[in-house]
Design an enzyme around this catalytic site. Structure first.
Site, PDB file in Angstrom:
ATOM      1  N   ARG A 109       0.832  -1.218   0.000  1.00  0.00           N
ATOM      2  CA  ARG A 109       0.000   0.000   0.000  1.00  0.00           C
ATOM      3  C   ARG A 109       0.868   1.271   0.000  1.00  0.00           C
ATOM      4  O   ARG A 109       0.528   2.281   0.614  1.00  0.00           O
ATOM      5  CB  ARG A 109      -0.953   0.028   1.211  1.00  0.00           C
ATOM      6  CG  ARG A 109      -1.969  -1.105   1.260  1.00  0.00           C
ATOM      7  CD  ARG A 109      -2.978  -1.022   0.118  1.00  0.00           C
ATOM      8  NE  ARG A 109      -4.091  -1.911   0.331  1.00  0.00           N
ATOM      9  CZ  ARG A 109      -4.126  -3.193  -0.026  1.00  0.00           C
ATOM     10  NH1 ARG A 109      -3.085  -3.740  -0.627  1.00  0.00           N
ATOM     11  NH2 ARG A 109      -5.211  -3.924   0.194  1.00  0.00           N
ATOM     12  N   SER A 163     -10.818  -0.979   3.366  1.00  0.00           N
ATOM     13  CA  SER A 163     -10.036  -1.118   4.603  1.00  0.00           C
ATOM     14  C   SER A 163      -9.655   0.267   5.112  1.00  0.00           C
ATOM     15  O   SER A 163      -9.015   1.030   4.382  1.00  0.00           O
ATOM     16  CB  SER A 163      -8.756  -1.886   4.348  1.00  0.00           C
ATOM     17  OG  SER A 163      -9.028  -3.146   3.825  1.00  0.00           O
ATOM     18  N   GLU A 196      -5.090   3.536   6.510  1.00  0.00           N
ATOM     19  CA  GLU A 196      -4.718   3.349   5.105  1.00  0.00           C
ATOM     20  C   GLU A 196      -5.353   4.468   4.281  1.00  0.00           C
ATOM     21  O   GLU A 196      -4.832   4.908   3.268  1.00  0.00           O
ATOM     22  CB  GLU A 196      -5.235   1.985   4.628  1.00  0.00           C
ATOM     23  CG  GLU A 196      -4.716   1.593   3.268  1.00  0.00           C
ATOM     24  CD  GLU A 196      -5.682   0.763   2.470  1.00  0.00           C
ATOM     25  OE1 GLU A 196      -6.036   1.211   1.362  1.00  0.00           O
ATOM     26  OE2 GLU A 196      -6.089  -0.305   2.945  1.00  0.00           O
TER      27      GLU A 196
HETATM   28  N1  EPU Z   1     -10.559 -11.125  10.234  1.00  0.00           N
HETATM   29  C1  EPU Z   1     -11.236 -11.220  11.422  1.00  0.00           C
HETATM   30  N2  EPU Z   1     -12.250 -10.347  11.667  1.00  0.00           N
HETATM   31  C2  EPU Z   1     -12.619  -9.396  10.774  1.00  0.00           C
HETATM   32  C3  EPU Z   1     -11.920  -9.288   9.560  1.00  0.00           C
HETATM   33  C4  EPU Z   1     -10.887 -10.173   9.306  1.00  0.00           C
HETATM   34  O1  EPU Z   1     -10.936 -12.075  12.259  1.00  0.00           O
HETATM   35  O2  EPU Z   1     -13.560  -8.659  11.065  1.00  0.00           O
HETATM   36  C5  EPU Z   1      -9.523 -12.120   9.924  1.00  0.00           C
HETATM   37  C6  EPU Z   1     -10.019 -13.084   8.841  1.00  0.00           C
HETATM   38  O3  EPU Z   1     -10.695 -14.161   9.377  1.00  0.00           O
HETATM   39  C7  EPU Z   1      -8.718 -13.513   8.190  1.00  0.00           C
HETATM   40  C8  EPU Z   1      -7.853 -12.280   8.308  1.00  0.00           C
HETATM   41  O4  EPU Z   1      -8.414 -11.481   9.335  1.00  0.00           O
HETATM   42  O5  EPU Z   1      -8.134 -14.561   8.911  1.00  0.00           O
HETATM   43  C9  EPU Z   1      -7.731 -11.523   7.021  1.00  0.00           C
HETATM   44  O6  EPU Z   1      -9.014 -11.069   6.604  1.00  0.00           O
HETATM   45  P1  EPU Z   1      -9.391 -10.783   5.066  1.00  0.00           P
HETATM   46  O7  EPU Z   1      -9.064 -11.943   4.229  1.00  0.00           O
HETATM   47  O8  EPU Z   1     -10.788 -10.276   5.022  1.00  0.00           O
HETATM   48  O9  EPU Z   1      -8.378  -9.655   4.615  1.00  0.00           O
HETATM   49  P2  EPU Z   1      -7.810  -8.363   5.351  1.00  0.00           P
HETATM   50  O10 EPU Z   1      -6.387  -8.622   5.718  1.00  0.00           O
HETATM   51  O11 EPU Z   1      -8.722  -7.926   6.441  1.00  0.00           O
HETATM   52  C10 EPU Z   1      -6.817  -7.327   3.164  1.00  0.00           C
HETATM   53  C11 EPU Z   1      -6.855  -6.030   2.403  1.00  0.00           C
HETATM   54  C12 EPU Z   1      -8.182  -5.913   1.639  1.00  0.00           C
HETATM   55  C13 EPU Z   1      -8.287  -7.091   0.692  1.00  0.00           C
HETATM   56  C14 EPU Z   1      -8.193  -8.390   1.510  1.00  0.00           C
HETATM   57  C15 EPU Z   1      -8.154  -9.611   0.630  1.00  0.00           C
HETATM   58  C16 EPU Z   1      -5.483  -4.480   3.647  1.00  0.00           C
HETATM   59  C17 EPU Z   1      -5.451  -3.282   4.528  1.00  0.00           C
HETATM   60  N3  EPU Z   1      -6.690  -4.907   3.296  1.00  0.00           N
HETATM   61  O12 EPU Z   1      -7.833  -7.275   4.156  1.00  0.00           O
HETATM   62  O13 EPU Z   1      -8.120  -4.736   0.860  1.00  0.00           O
HETATM   63  O14 EPU Z   1      -9.515  -7.061  -0.023  1.00  0.00           O
HETATM   64  O15 EPU Z   1      -6.967  -8.407   2.283  1.00  0.00           O
HETATM   65  O16 EPU Z   1      -6.922  -9.672  -0.040  1.00  0.00           O
HETATM   66  O17 EPU Z   1      -4.412  -4.994   3.274  1.00  0.00           O
HETATM   67  C18 EPU Z   1      -8.663  -2.416   0.907  1.00  0.00           C
HETATM   68  O18 EPU Z   1      -7.445  -2.195   0.912  1.00  0.00           O
HETATM   69  O19 EPU Z   1      -9.508  -1.478   0.905  1.00  0.00           O
HETATM   70  C19 EPU Z   1      -9.139  -3.793   0.935  1.00  0.00           C
HETATM   71  C20 EPU Z   1     -10.427  -4.080   1.054  1.00  0.00           C
END
Ligand code: EPU
Length: 337
Positions: free
Chosen positions: A162, A237, A333
């Site tokens: 990012r 995010s 972010e």
């Molecule tokens: N998780 C939780 N609770 C929540 C949300 C997530 O426990 O409320 C856990 C999930 O179970 C999982 C882990 O956190 O084990 C990761 O969650 P997720 O796959 O939803 O991805 P993220 O790390 O929360 C990132 C990006 C997203 C992108 C997703 C998928 C960042 C800041 N965000 O989110 O990007 O869609 O991975 O690749 O890196 C964005 O930047 O606007 C965005 C949506």
């Protein structure tokens, strides 16, 4: 091309925050952009793309220039690859769908990310194991002070998680006008390594996924977790996933054996901020019209009439709680204006 005054930006930011621009102009070509910059040398300027990665906490006391440059084309191709150029004002998701229709591979994992093409290099957008730096070739940008055009190669963009030069050395100096990607025409590198995609494809009984299948899986996952900004104001995010020293991670992990994590290097671990926020009890909470989404705690939402200040206050409350409970500082972010 008319300059409007006291212009509401509510429809120009996906959080749906009511804030005003002292002056506002939409430009539809690089020629128009050049004229606006030349004629307003001494004005304070604010560049607005798709408005999908910012939180407006106040009116903008500047000339807001909305980059509405449209168009996309194939620049060249060989047997394996195609070089595609998109103008900055094209909607990202529509561009991704168009590449998939042409059977051009590389962007499918980033389906349904809100925003416009021109802002994708700024924060090196990414999702489900892919980032734009993987297919990015170069972008054209106009120097705000001189109106000269400059081509930024991939190396010059200094992409990180990012991150890019446009958030640092080149910040506020350039306006990205178009971006070139190199996409596959055959032997597509289908990337289903991200757990959720594999699960979604299995659910749909797809064994040898096409670009379209991967895109559809990503769309299904995103729609189930992430709110549609047209229905519920949000900016994706709100925070970055923090990268912490492995020694700190080991200590937290001892108390929370189920904590998800990604190894970044031998000494560093990335932890999902969404998980931390959920553990801290914020998921689904609502404070007036500002809240934390019920399916993805990383996303802050505007239930209708929240002000930017109210959403900012919620974000600060979350940051302070995570710091207190886990000793981890999480960083926004989204650009707070
Ligand atoms: N998780 C939780 N609770 C929540 C949300 C997530 O426990 O409320 C856990 C999930 O179970 C999982 C882990 O956190 O084990 C990761 O969650 P997720 O796959 O939803 O991805 P993220 O790390 O929360 C990132 C990006 C997203 C992108 C997703 C998928 C960042 C800041 N965000 O989110 O990007 O869609 O991975 O690749 O890196 C964005 O930047 O606007 C965005 C949506």
């Amino acid at each position: 091309m008319t300059i409007q005054t006291d212009f509401s930006l509510k429809k120009y930011n996906t959080f749906g925050i009511e804030a005003k621009a002292r002056q506002f102009v939409a430009v539809h070509s690089t020629a128009e952009l050049k004229i606006v910059l030349q004629q307003n040398q001494n004005e304070k300027k604010f560049i607005l793309g798709g408005g999908s990665n910012m939180l407006l906490t106040q009116d903008i006391n500047a000339l807001v220039i909305h980059i509405d440059l449209k168009g996309r084309k194939v620049l060249k191709e060989d047997d394996d690859f195609v070089w595609v150029e998109s103008m900055a004002g094209e909607n990202w998701h529509e561009f991704v769908l168009w590449t998939i229709q042409q059977n051009f591979g590389g962007l499918e994992n980033m389906s349904l990310i809100p925003g416009n093409v021109g802002t994708t290099p700024v924060q090196n957008i990414g999702a489900y194991g892919t980032e734009i730096k993987d297919t990015f070739v170069s972008c054209e940008a106009m120097n705000i002070a001189t109106q000269d055009m400059k081509t930024f190669s991939k190396e010059e963009c200094h992409f990180g998680y990012r991150e890019s030069i446009f958030k640092h050395e080149a910040k506020d100096q350039f306006i990205i006008t178009s971006v070139v990607f190199r996409l596959t025409k055959r032997n597509h590198k289908i990337n289903t390594s991200y757990g959720d995609i594999t699960k979604e494809l299995e659910k749909q009984n797809v064994t040898t996924p096409t670009l379209k299948d991967v895109s559809n899986a990503v769309i299904a996952i995103r729609q189930s977790k992430l709110p549609d900004p047209k229905e519920l104001g949000n900016s994706g995010s709100f925070f970055k996933n923090p990268i912490i020293p492995k020694v700190d991670y080991d200590k937290i992990h001892a108390h929370h054996p189920n904590m998800p994590h990604y190894v970044v290097s031998e000494t560093q671990v990335k932890v999902p901020a969404g998980w931390l926020i959920e553990q801290a009890g914020f998921k689904g909470k609502r404070f007036g019209d500002a809240g934390i989404h019920k399916n993805q705690a990383l996303v802050l939402v505007n239930y209708g009439n929240a002000t930017g200040q109210e959403i900012l206050a919620v974000s600060r409350d979350i940051q302070a709680t995570i710091l207190k409970e886990f000793g981890i500082a999480i960083e926004a972010e989204v650009n707070v204006i």
